[in-house]
Motif scaffolding. Structure first.
Motif, PDB file in Angstrom:
ATOM      1  N   TYR A 130      10.245  27.690  54.865  1.00 23.18           N
ATOM      2  CA  TYR A 130       8.908  27.180  55.133  1.00 23.18           C
ATOM      3  C   TYR A 130       7.938  27.686  54.079  1.00 23.18           C
ATOM      4  CZ  TYR A 130      10.314  25.543  59.773  1.00 23.18           C
ATOM      5  OH  TYR A 130      10.912  24.869  60.797  1.00 23.18           O
ATOM      6  N   GLN A 142       3.820  28.317  53.522  1.00 22.86           N
ATOM      7  CA  GLN A 142       2.554  28.425  54.232  1.00 22.86           C
ATOM      8  C   GLN A 142       1.423  28.621  53.238  1.00 22.86           C
ATOM      9  OE1 GLN A 142       2.209  31.611  57.134  1.00 22.86           O
ATOM     10  NE2 GLN A 142       0.670  30.487  58.297  1.00 22.86           N
ATOM     11  N   GLY A 147      -4.695  29.228  55.250  1.00 23.98           N
ATOM     12  CA  GLY A 147      -5.407  28.490  56.285  1.00 23.98           C
ATOM     13  C   GLY A 147      -4.601  27.399  56.962  1.00 23.98           C
ATOM     14  N   LYS A 148      -3.308  27.354  56.668  1.00 26.71           N
ATOM     15  CA  LYS A 148      -2.470  26.314  57.266  1.00 26.71           C
ATOM     16  C   LYS A 148      -1.264  26.938  57.957  1.00 26.71           C
ATOM     17  CE  LYS A 148      -3.655  22.715  53.914  1.00 26.71           C
ATOM     18  NZ  LYS A 148      -3.112  21.694  52.973  1.00 26.71           N
ATOM     19  N   GLY A 149      -0.631  26.156  58.791  1.00 26.03           N
ATOM     20  CA  GLY A 149       0.601  26.607  59.408  1.00 26.03           C
ATOM     21  C   GLY A 149       1.774  26.416  58.468  1.00 26.03           C
ATOM     22  N   PRO A 150       2.902  27.063  58.738  1.00 28.87           N
ATOM     23  CA  PRO A 150       4.095  26.886  57.897  1.00 28.87           C
ATOM     24  C   PRO A 150       4.578  25.432  57.918  1.00 28.87           C
ATOM     25  CG  PRO A 150       4.333  28.786  59.343  1.00 28.87           C
ATOM     26  CD  PRO A 150       3.128  28.041  59.814  1.00 28.87           C
ATOM     27  N   LEU A 156       7.944  22.992  56.671  1.00 27.37           N
ATOM     28  CA  LEU A 156       9.318  22.979  56.164  1.00 27.37           C
ATOM     29  C   LEU A 156       9.370  22.345  54.773  1.00 27.37           C
ATOM     30  CD1 LEU A 156      12.349  23.489  57.155  1.00 27.37           C
ATOM     31  CD2 LEU A 156      12.419  21.006  57.375  1.00 27.37           C
ATOM     32  N   PHE A 160       8.667  31.524  53.698  1.00 29.54           N
ATOM     33  CA  PHE A 160       9.446  32.202  54.732  1.00 29.54           C
ATOM     34  C   PHE A 160      10.844  31.601  54.801  1.00 29.54           C
ATOM     35  CE2 PHE A 160       6.165  34.672  56.782  1.00 29.54           C
ATOM     36  CZ  PHE A 160       4.996  33.961  56.538  1.00 29.54           C
TER      37      PHE A 160
END
Lengths: 117, 111
Positions: free
Chosen positions: B36, B38, B41-44, B46, B89
């Motif tokens: 992932y 990231q 300010g954003k989510g992870p 894919l 990640f």
């Protein structure tokens, strides 16, 4: 836009407050999750819901209470939190396949930045 | 339970160079390995994933390799660009939505 919307984006609350985080997914998925993301630590899975049923609770303190009224909405109710609970709380959704034996892509929301004072 | 270790924690590369991030896992039953990205300010999100029946997978400038015997997998980004700067990640899972994440690598691409 990932199809997963979280509100609010930022939240500051006192230790005696009660607040709720909201998550909504527009992807038609059947599984939803809450994760906690703290600085310099891996994402921690908190709760998993499949078809509105909770299937996982990773030893999360009772001051965190999840609610999943339908497969598109997920809430995290917060009460009497501690300063160490300050973190980014991420909601995610995915489509469970093969009875759960096959992992599929998780789509994350932008998260709620929570600060407990 | 599963334990995923990720290295390095920070990585700086010149634009155009390659970047490599390595992860190891402990549970031999894990069979799904997503990566992932990231951004601030954003989510992870894919970027690529690999399953245990495959040793390598490539998608344009991104490739992932998996060595099941040694229990390690790596992310390779070639011809890096400033927009590749983010936290990456790795993760491992044996199914049933139990995904264990690494601690993340902050990649900085210097123009």
């Amino acid at each position: 836009e990932t199809g997963v919307t979280q509100t609010p984006r930022h939240l500051v609350m006192g230790m005696t407050n009660k607040k709720s985080l909201k998550c909504e997914q527009h992807l038609g998925h059947n599984a939803m999750y809450w994760y906690k993301q703290s600085a310099k630590k891996p994402l921690e899975l908190m709760f998993v819901y499949n078809f509105k049923e909770q299937t996982e609770n990773n030893s999360v303190p009772s001051r965190f209470s999840p609610e999943c009224p339908n497969s598109s909405h997920l809430f995290l109710h917060l009460h009497t939190l501690q300063p160490e609970d300050s973190a980014l709380y991420l909601c995610a959704s995915s489509q469970e396949v093969g009875g759960g034996t096959v992992n599929t892509e998780a789509f994350f929301g932008q998260g709620t930045r929570l600060t407990v004072v | 339970g599963e334990n995923v270790e990720q290295h390095p924690s920070t990585l700086s590369v010149q634009e155009g160079d390659s970047a490599v991030i390595k992860c190891t896992y402990s549970d031999s039953a894990s069979n799904y390995f997503p990566w992932y990205k990231q951004e601030l300010g954003k989510g992870p999100q894919l970027i690529i994933d690999i399953r245990s029946n495959v040793g390598e997978k490539k998608d344009q400038r991104i490739a992932v390799t998996l060595n099941k015997t040694a229990k390690h997998f790596s992310l390779h980004i070639t011809e890096t660009q400033p927009e590749d700067s983010a936290v990456y990640f790795c993760a491992a899972s044996g199914g049933y939505q139990k995904v264990t994440f690494g601690t993340g690598t902050k990649l900085q691409v210097i123009p």
